[in-house]
Design an enzyme around this catalytic site. Structure first.
Site, PDB file in Angstrom:
ATOM      1  N   ASP A  92     -73.169 -53.492  -6.207  1.00  0.00           N
ATOM      2  CA  ASP A  92     -73.707 -53.429  -7.564  1.00  0.00           C
ATOM      3  C   ASP A  92     -74.671 -54.599  -7.764  1.00  0.00           C
ATOM      4  OD1 ASP A  92     -72.086 -55.633  -7.920  1.00  0.00           O
ATOM      5  OD2 ASP A  92     -70.562 -54.566  -9.043  1.00  0.00           O
ATOM      6  N   ASP A 266     -66.778 -44.948  -8.174  1.00  0.00           N
ATOM      7  CA  ASP A 266     -66.013 -46.126  -7.760  1.00  0.00           C
ATOM      8  C   ASP A 266     -65.126 -46.522  -8.920  1.00  0.00           C
ATOM      9  OD1 ASP A 266     -66.765 -49.075  -9.003  1.00  0.00           O
ATOM     10  OD2 ASP A 266     -68.359 -47.598  -9.313  1.00  0.00           O
ATOM     11  N   CYS A 304     -47.267 -35.707   0.140  1.00  0.00           N
ATOM     12  CA  CYS A 304     -48.289 -36.670   0.553  1.00  0.00           C
ATOM     13  C   CYS A 304     -48.024 -37.114   1.991  1.00  0.00           C
ATOM     14  CB  CYS A 304     -48.281 -37.872  -0.385  1.00  0.00           C
ATOM     15  SG  CYS A 304     -49.488 -39.147   0.034  1.00  0.00           S
ATOM     16  N   CYS A 306     -49.422 -39.913   3.416  1.00  0.00           N
ATOM     17  CA  CYS A 306     -49.747 -41.327   3.634  1.00  0.00           C
ATOM     18  C   CYS A 306     -48.528 -42.061   4.214  1.00  0.00           C
ATOM     19  CB  CYS A 306     -50.210 -41.983   2.336  1.00  0.00           C
ATOM     20  SG  CYS A 306     -48.884 -42.510   1.233  1.00  0.00           S
ATOM     21  N   CYS A 309     -45.531 -42.578   1.737  1.00  0.00           N
ATOM     22  CA  CYS A 309     -44.705 -41.420   1.413  1.00  0.00           C
ATOM     23  C   CYS A 309     -43.937 -40.889   2.619  1.00  0.00           C
ATOM     24  CB  CYS A 309     -45.571 -40.325   0.802  1.00  0.00           C
ATOM     25  SG  CYS A 309     -46.209 -40.762  -0.833  1.00  0.00           S
ATOM     26  N   HIS A 335     -51.095 -45.832  -0.762  1.00  0.00           N
ATOM     27  CA  HIS A 335     -50.834 -44.492  -1.299  1.00  0.00           C
ATOM     28  C   HIS A 335     -51.909 -44.084  -2.307  1.00  0.00           C
ATOM     29  CE1 HIS A 335     -49.142 -41.054  -3.344  1.00  0.00           C
ATOM     30  NE2 HIS A 335     -49.441 -41.692  -4.468  1.00  0.00           N
TER      31      HIS A 335
END
Length: 375
Positions: A92, A266, A304, A306, A309, A335
């Site tokens: 930015d 974002d 999930c 990930c 999880c 996660h």
């Protein structure tokens, strides 16, 4: 041949899916960019961020110019090498942080002089200096320097601020120069007033940018007002360039913005929430501090994939959150970022299949059903 390109592969209504190609890699759109404010996505290793499915990160010009400093980073080989991330980075311009974080600001046509919130030292940011800092950092996508008015503000103040930002956009374009392999995005401002947004978009089209961002939203105006602006603003921008909604947002914000033609996002929400014991799931937000999780052997989200999880129970997550253990931030951030990237992948697939309306309805229904009942 240009080393940057934006290709739209499929459309569904106003939504688009495709790829933004840069020398350091392809970005699949719609894309979510995890925020690496100070050359780090907090509580995550770069390889772990990539493993969630992220194609690009965001870095903050304001924070990096103050610490460790743009010139130092250039001597050390640039931001990518410094933080060990070899894929694209968007930075930015620093304008938003100057307005929201810095002390004793003095705003003129030339730029902004301010005191650092880190050590009180005095700095000056102008369109030219912002372009120089972002060049020293080596970011792949550079944002034009703009002014973000403090809200609430009168329409006259918003209009004056937007027109100053458009003059700064032209100076940013001039200072950016010709940098093959790098892209410069202009930023639409104008509050929630259609005439001002359209005036801003027209000014940016006249200057000409590689991509276009929509700024000044998700600052307290509410989702309905934000969607109102997104009902017309993306359509005022060139169809063949990427569109980036800055600082957004919550999962339902993203789904609604994608439906309205936005390609890039974002937000600090998934990482910040992870550090405060909050998990973002397809069933909505889950607060791991709650006592109901203390003896729950189930994963956070049984669907999930990930590492959080597949390897840890709600009971364990509750324990490490309550105990203030560092692994709590690590596991919940992983996660949350995985969930966001899974959401983006679902949106891309739905657009490609012409099923975005059905996808959004299923997304809403699952969130409405709420979290798993207590054991």
């Amino acid at each position: 041949m240009s080393t940057t390109a934006f290709h739209i592969a499929a459309r569904d209504g106003r939504a688009r899916t495709g790829t933004l190609t840069l020398p350091r890699g392809e970005i699949r759109t719609p894309a979510f960019m995890p925020v690496g404010t100070a050359a780090t996505v907090k509580a995550m290793l770069p390889g772990s961020v990539r493993a969630t499915g992220a194609d690009i990160l965001l870095g903050n010009t304001y924070h990096l110019m103050l610490r460790p400093g743009a010139e130092r980073m250039a001597r050390l080989g640039g931001l990518h090498r410094f933080m060990n991330w070899d894929r694209p980075i968007l930075t930015d311009s620093g304008g938003f942080q100057v307005m929201s974080l810095a002390d004793l600001r003095k705003l003129t046509e030339e730029g902004v002089t301010f005191k650092s919130h880190v050590d009180g030292s005095t700095h000056h940011l102008s369109p030219e200096r912002s372009m120089e800092i972002q060049r020293l950092l080596g970011s792949d996508i550079v944002m034009a320097f703009d002014e973000c008015p403090a809200l609430p503000a009168t329409e006259e103040a918003v209009a004056a601020s937007m027109r100053l930002s458009m003059r700064w956009a032209a100076r940013s374009r001039e200072a950016f120069g010709d940098r093959p392999g790098h892209m410069l995005f202009g930023i639409v401002q104008g509050g929630v007033t259609r005439e001002l947004r359209e005036e801003s978009a027209a000014a940016l089209r006249g200057i000409g940018f590689d991509g276009y961002a929509i700024g000044g939203l998700a600052v307290g105006e509410g989702q309905e007002a934000m969607f109102g602006v997104l009902d017309y603003t993306p359509g005022a921008l060139p169809d063949d360039r990427p569109r980036y909604l800055m600082g957004v947002g919550k999962p339902d914000d993203i789904v609604g913005a994608v439906q309205r033609g936005v390609d890039m996002f974002d937000c600090v929400l998934p990482s910040r929430s992870g550090r405060t014991g909050q998990a973002l799931t397809r069933r909505g937000q889950v607060n791991l501090r709650n006592a109901r999780h203390a003896e729950d052997p189930r994963p956070l989200d049984p669907d999930c994939t990930c590492p959080t999880c597949t390897g840890y129970s709600r009971a364990y997550l509750h324990h490490v959150v309550k105990a203030g253990e560092i692994i709590a931030s690590m596991l919940l951030t992983w996660h949350n970022l995985h969930y966001y990237q899974e959401l983006m992948a679902g949106l891309r697939a739905a657009i490609a299949a012409g099923r975005l309306t059905e996808f959004a309805a299923a997304f809403d229904a699952e969130r409405l059903a709420g979290d798993l009942p207590p054991v």
